[in-house]
Design a protein around this motif. Structure first.
Motif, PDB file in Angstrom:
ATOM      1  N   VAL A 158       0.825  -1.206   0.000  1.00  0.00           N
ATOM      2  CA  VAL A 158       0.000   0.000   0.000  1.00  0.00           C
ATOM      3  C   VAL A 158       0.859   1.256   0.000  1.00  0.00           C
ATOM      4  O   VAL A 158       0.536   2.257  -0.652  1.00  0.00           O
ATOM      5  CB  VAL A 158      -0.934  -0.007   1.233  1.00  0.00           C
ATOM      6  CG1 VAL A 158      -1.647   1.331   1.382  1.00  0.00           C
ATOM      7  CG2 VAL A 158      -1.951  -1.144   1.115  1.00  0.00           C
ATOM      8  N   ALA A 159       1.964   1.222   0.723  1.00  0.00           N
ATOM      9  CA  ALA A 159       2.815   2.405   0.868  1.00  0.00           C
ATOM     10  C   ALA A 159       3.258   2.938  -0.476  1.00  0.00           C
ATOM     11  O   ALA A 159       3.281   4.151  -0.702  1.00  0.00           O
ATOM     12  CB  ALA A 159       4.032   2.058   1.726  1.00  0.00           C
ATOM     13  N   ARG A 160       3.598   2.065  -1.381  1.00  0.00           N
ATOM     14  CA  ARG A 160       4.126   2.478  -2.682  1.00  0.00           C
ATOM     15  C   ARG A 160       3.032   2.907  -3.662  1.00  0.00           C
ATOM     16  O   ARG A 160       3.324   3.442  -4.720  1.00  0.00           O
ATOM     17  CB  ARG A 160       4.964   1.345  -3.284  1.00  0.00           C
ATOM     18  CG  ARG A 160       6.214   1.023  -2.475  1.00  0.00           C
ATOM     19  CD  ARG A 160       7.091  -0.010  -3.164  1.00  0.00           C
ATOM     20  NE  ARG A 160       6.506  -1.341  -3.092  1.00  0.00           N
ATOM     21  CZ  ARG A 160       6.729  -2.210  -2.104  1.00  0.00           C
ATOM     22  NH1 ARG A 160       7.497  -1.860  -1.078  1.00  0.00           N
ATOM     23  NH2 ARG A 160       6.183  -3.404  -2.101  1.00  0.00           N
ATOM     24  N   ALA A 161       1.769   2.661  -3.302  1.00  0.00           N
ATOM     25  CA  ALA A 161       0.661   2.988  -4.208  1.00  0.00           C
ATOM     26  C   ALA A 161       0.290   4.461  -4.171  1.00  0.00           C
ATOM     27  O   ALA A 161      -0.436   4.937  -5.036  1.00  0.00           O
ATOM     28  CB  ALA A 161      -0.553   2.134  -3.855  1.00  0.00           C
ATOM     29  N   ASP A 162       0.726   5.198  -3.155  1.00  0.00           N
ATOM     30  CA  ASP A 162       0.477   6.633  -3.026  1.00  0.00           C
ATOM     31  C   ASP A 162      -1.015   6.960  -3.015  1.00  0.00           C
ATOM     32  O   ASP A 162      -1.457   7.930  -3.626  1.00  0.00           O
ATOM     33  CB  ASP A 162       1.182   7.410  -4.136  1.00  0.00           C
ATOM     34  CG  ASP A 162       1.398   8.880  -3.744  1.00  0.00           C
ATOM     35  OD1 ASP A 162       1.641   9.136  -2.556  1.00  0.00           O
ATOM     36  OD2 ASP A 162       1.311   9.748  -4.620  1.00  0.00           O
ATOM     37  N   VAL A 163      -1.802   6.139  -2.324  1.00  0.00           N
ATOM     38  CA  VAL A 163      -3.226   6.408  -2.154  1.00  0.00           C
ATOM     39  C   VAL A 163      -3.481   6.749  -0.687  1.00  0.00           C
ATOM     40  O   VAL A 163      -2.671   6.452   0.191  1.00  0.00           O
ATOM     41  CB  VAL A 163      -4.096   5.195  -2.564  1.00  0.00           C
ATOM     42  CG1 VAL A 163      -3.950   4.917  -4.045  1.00  0.00           C
ATOM     43  CG2 VAL A 163      -3.732   3.956  -1.745  1.00  0.00           C
ATOM     44  N   ASN A 164      -4.638   7.371  -0.412  1.00  0.00           N
ATOM     45  CA  ASN A 164      -5.002   7.674   0.972  1.00  0.00           C
ATOM     46  C   ASN A 164      -5.344   6.383   1.709  1.00  0.00           C
ATOM     47  O   ASN A 164      -5.982   5.482   1.151  1.00  0.00           O
ATOM     48  CB  ASN A 164      -6.189   8.633   1.016  1.00  0.00           C
ATOM     49  CG  ASN A 164      -5.853   9.975   0.404  1.00  0.00           C
ATOM     50  OD1 ASN A 164      -4.700  10.405   0.414  1.00  0.00           O
ATOM     51  ND2 ASN A 164      -6.856  10.653  -0.122  1.00  0.00           N
ATOM     52  N   VAL A 165      -4.937   6.301   2.959  1.00  0.00           N
ATOM     53  CA  VAL A 165      -5.119   5.080   3.745  1.00  0.00           C
ATOM     54  C   VAL A 165      -5.777   5.432   5.073  1.00  0.00           C
ATOM     55  O   VAL A 165      -5.390   6.401   5.740  1.00  0.00           O
ATOM     56  CB  VAL A 165      -3.766   4.382   4.013  1.00  0.00           C
ATOM     57  CG1 VAL A 165      -3.967   3.117   4.854  1.00  0.00           C
ATOM     58  CG2 VAL A 165      -3.061   4.043   2.707  1.00  0.00           C
ATOM     59  N   LEU A 166      -6.769   4.635   5.469  1.00  0.00           N
ATOM     60  CA  LEU A 166      -7.380   4.743   6.796  1.00  0.00           C
ATOM     61  C   LEU A 166      -6.859   3.604   7.662  1.00  0.00           C
ATOM     62  O   LEU A 166      -6.983   2.434   7.290  1.00  0.00           O
ATOM     63  CB  LEU A 166      -8.901   4.672   6.695  1.00  0.00           C
ATOM     64  CG  LEU A 166      -9.658   4.700   8.030  1.00  0.00           C
ATOM     65  CD1 LEU A 166      -9.482   6.044   8.720  1.00  0.00           C
ATOM     66  CD2 LEU A 166     -11.141   4.388   7.821  1.00  0.00           C
ATOM     67  N   ILE A 167      -6.273   3.952   8.798  1.00  0.00           N
ATOM     68  CA  ILE A 167      -5.769   2.957   9.742  1.00  0.00           C
ATOM     69  C   ILE A 167      -6.748   2.875  10.903  1.00  0.00           C
ATOM     70  O   ILE A 167      -6.975   3.868  11.593  1.00  0.00           O
ATOM     71  CB  ILE A 167      -4.371   3.334  10.260  1.00  0.00           C
ATOM     72  CG1 ILE A 167      -3.404   3.516   9.088  1.00  0.00           C
ATOM     73  CG2 ILE A 167      -3.840   2.272  11.222  1.00  0.00           C
ATOM     74  CD1 ILE A 167      -2.053   4.091   9.498  1.00  0.00           C
ATOM     75  N   SER A 168      -7.330   1.710  11.102  1.00  0.00           N
ATOM     76  CA  SER A 168      -8.275   1.533  12.201  1.00  0.00           C
ATOM     77  C   SER A 168      -7.649   0.667  13.279  1.00  0.00           C
ATOM     78  O   SER A 168      -6.751  -0.132  13.019  1.00  0.00           O
ATOM     79  CB  SER A 168      -9.583   0.913  11.703  1.00  0.00           C
ATOM     80  OG  SER A 168      -9.327  -0.362  11.112  1.00  0.00           O
ATOM     81  N   GLY A 169      -8.139   0.825  14.498  1.00  0.00           N
ATOM     82  CA  GLY A 169      -7.611   0.031  15.603  1.00  0.00           C
ATOM     83  C   GLY A 169      -7.839   0.738  16.924  1.00  0.00           C
ATOM     84  O   GLY A 169      -8.107   1.941  16.970  1.00  0.00           O
ATOM     85  N   ALA A 170      -7.727  -0.013  18.000  1.00  0.00           N
ATOM     86  CA  ALA A 170      -7.982   0.524  19.337  1.00  0.00           C
ATOM     87  C   ALA A 170      -6.911   1.517  19.742  1.00  0.00           C
ATOM     88  O   ALA A 170      -5.804   1.531  19.191  1.00  0.00           O
ATOM     89  CB  ALA A 170      -8.046  -0.631  20.345  1.00  0.00           C
ATOM     90  N   ASN A 171      -7.232   2.363  20.721  1.00  0.00           N
ATOM     91  CA  ASN A 171      -6.250   3.287  21.277  1.00  0.00           C
ATOM     92  C   ASN A 171      -5.038   2.536  21.790  1.00  0.00           C
ATOM     93  O   ASN A 171      -5.165   1.501  22.445  1.00  0.00           O
ATOM     94  CB  ASN A 171      -6.872   4.078  22.444  1.00  0.00           C
ATOM     95  CG  ASN A 171      -7.517   5.356  21.985  1.00  0.00           C
ATOM     96  OD1 ASN A 171      -6.996   6.046  21.110  1.00  0.00           O
ATOM     97  ND2 ASN A 171      -8.657   5.690  22.542  1.00  0.00           N
ATOM     98  N   GLY A 172      -3.857   3.095  21.486  1.00  0.00           N
ATOM     99  CA  GLY A 172      -2.628   2.514  22.003  1.00  0.00           C
ATOM    100  C   GLY A 172      -2.115   1.309  21.254  1.00  0.00           C
ATOM    101  O   GLY A 172      -1.131   0.691  21.656  1.00  0.00           O
ATOM    102  N   SER A 173      -2.752   0.962  20.123  1.00  0.00           N
ATOM    103  CA  SER A 173      -2.347  -0.246  19.397  1.00  0.00           C
ATOM    104  C   SER A 173      -1.186   0.000  18.432  1.00  0.00           C
ATOM    105  O   SER A 173      -0.601  -0.957  17.916  1.00  0.00           O
ATOM    106  CB  SER A 173      -3.538  -0.841  18.636  1.00  0.00           C
ATOM    107  OG  SER A 173      -4.117   0.113  17.776  1.00  0.00           O
ATOM    108  N   GLY A 174      -0.846   1.271  18.177  1.00  0.00           N
ATOM    109  CA  GLY A 174       0.307   1.565  17.339  1.00  0.00           C
ATOM    110  C   GLY A 174      -0.030   2.145  15.978  1.00  0.00           C
ATOM    111  O   GLY A 174       0.748   2.007  15.030  1.00  0.00           O
TER     112      GLY A 174
END
Length: 430
Positions: A158-174
């Motif tokens: 995904v990093a190399r695709a240069d698209v917008n990314v949504l990162i989901s996850g609990a607080n404190g998960s990194g």
């Protein structure tokens, strides 16, 4: 032991930072003006500098901080420098980050964030070798679990695709660490990586923070300043806790994502930027869309691809490598301590584990950290349930949410949600 130089003319700030850093194993030197700071860097093995932007009473321009930064960089080009800035010097701080400053924190700073930055930029080679997947730059990712190996493999694509990314996850998960990894693996890695915690900003200042403001645009705007989109031009902008952005800001953000154009608050001059947006949330944005508090069209602009970061208790193979990373090299974990850490629920995820390790180093009587040193996580030999943990910390910290949240490894917003979830009556406890 890493040496940190604190530069500030306020003795209370020097004392506070000295105490905070000393408790976490750093040797602290201090300077109250530019001359003392330059001499300290010239004559001592300083590993990192934390500097204010002004050193003379009544001066608020930030020019003194800029001058010191320039001189220190000339003296020692690779020296990490963290800027402590007030709102009025924010634009100067952003300028210095572009010029090579490590990062900047606004007053009042977040202790956990500051410690994270200090640790990141004073880590020795030995600590980076502990179960570490090294990045070309930035903080290392620590993981060993199959779940994280799969996630990082996807993230690298995904990093190399240069698209917008949504990162989901609990607080404190990194989530912030994962965003940093995406930036470092992207084609924009040589450009700026600007972070904004939407959960830490008052709603009335969010738009000014993102898009900038002209002098007089609102009360307290005493001078024009650039926003984070301008600072991130050509690079990456990370918007943490994106669900906190009000609808007016969402509309403006949607326009930027569609056209790359916006205006500062109080201006009709259009600015165009090229920015990749990474965003993160611990809330269910689909529910927010149904409730009318989050725009569906913005959701799909941000969520071209979603990466979900599992909670720590769903990737237990990462717990011991992370604990060894958080505990400084002079300490080791006994077998019973490791088994105890693996048995914990970690409702505060990686942040809670890090805080627990820091407390254990304080309580340890020698260099071997045992189960008993994790005393704040125990109750009659049993792991405390989450509600009991929260109640205990609220009592211990006299109901002060900020302090209780820090001790639990949670954000204030996350603690408030848990208080509501468990119907905890703070007044009756404290």
């Amino acid at each position: 032991m890493a040496q940190v130089l604190v530069v500030d003319d306020n003795s209370d700030i020097i004392e506070a930072l000295d105490l905070l850093l000393s408790l976490h194993g750093y040797q602290v030197r201090s300077a109250s003006n530019k001359k003392q700071a330059v001499l300290a860097v010239a004559h001592h093995a300083i590993d990192l500098v934390i500097q204010d932007m002004n050193f003379a009473q009544g001066i608020t321009s930030g020019d003194e901080g800029k001058s010191l930064f320039t001189e220190l960089r000339a003296l020692k080009p690779d020296l990490p420098i963290i800027l402590i800035t007030a709102w009025t010097q924010l634009e100067t701080a952003i300028e210095l980050v572009k010029a090579g400053a490590t990062d900047y924190l606004q007053k009042p700073w977040d202790d956990n964030k500051l410690l994270e930055l200090v640790k990141q930029f004073t880590s020795n080679e030995q600590s980076l070798q502990r179960q570490t997947v090294s990045l070309p730059a930035g903080a290392p990712l620590i993981y060993q679990s199959a779940e994280m190996h799969a996630l990082i493999a996807d993230a690298n694509k995904v990093a190399r695709a240069d698209v917008n990314v949504l990162i989901s996850g609990a607080n404190g998960s990194g989530k912030e660490k994962l965003a940093d990894h995406l930036h470092q693996q992207s084609t924009r890695s040589a450009a700026a990586f600007i972070k904004v915690n939407m959960g830490a900003l008052p709603q009335e200042l969010m738009e000014a923070e993102l898009f900038g403001a002209e002098k007089g645009a609102f009360t307290g705007a005493n001078q024009a300043r650039a926003g984070r989109f301008e600072a991130a031009n050509g690079g990456t902008l990370f918007l943490d806790e994106i669900g906190n952005l009000p609808l007016t800001g969402q509309m403006k953000l949607l326009r930027v994502l569609q056209t790359g154009e916006f205006e500062r608050l109080g201006s009709n001059q259009t600015i165009k930027v090229d920015v990749r947006v990474l965003s993160a949330t611990n809330s269910n944005l689909n529910d927010a869309i149904k409730q009318g508090t989050f725009r569906e069209d913005l959701f799909y602009r941000l969520n071209v691809i979603e990466l979900h970061l599992p909670p720590l208790n769903a990737r237990k193979a990462d717990i011991i490598p992370l604990a060894r990373h958080f505990i400084t090299s002079e300490y080791s974990l006994t077998e019973d301590a490791q088994q105890f850490l693996l048995s914990c629920a970690w409702p505060g995820n990686v942040r809670e584990l890090e805080n627990a390790c820091k407390r254990a180093m304080i309580f340890a009587t020698d260099q071997c950290i045992t189960r008993d040193d994790f005393q704040s996580l125990q109750q009659s030999g049993q792991i405390k349930n989450e509600k009991q943990q929260i109640e205990d910390m609220l009592i211990k910290h006299a109901g002060v949410i900020k302090h209780a949240a820090t001790a639990l490894g949670l954000s204030r917003q996350a603690l408030y949600r848990r208080i509501d979830k468990y119907n905890i009556d703070i007044d009756s406890l404290c």
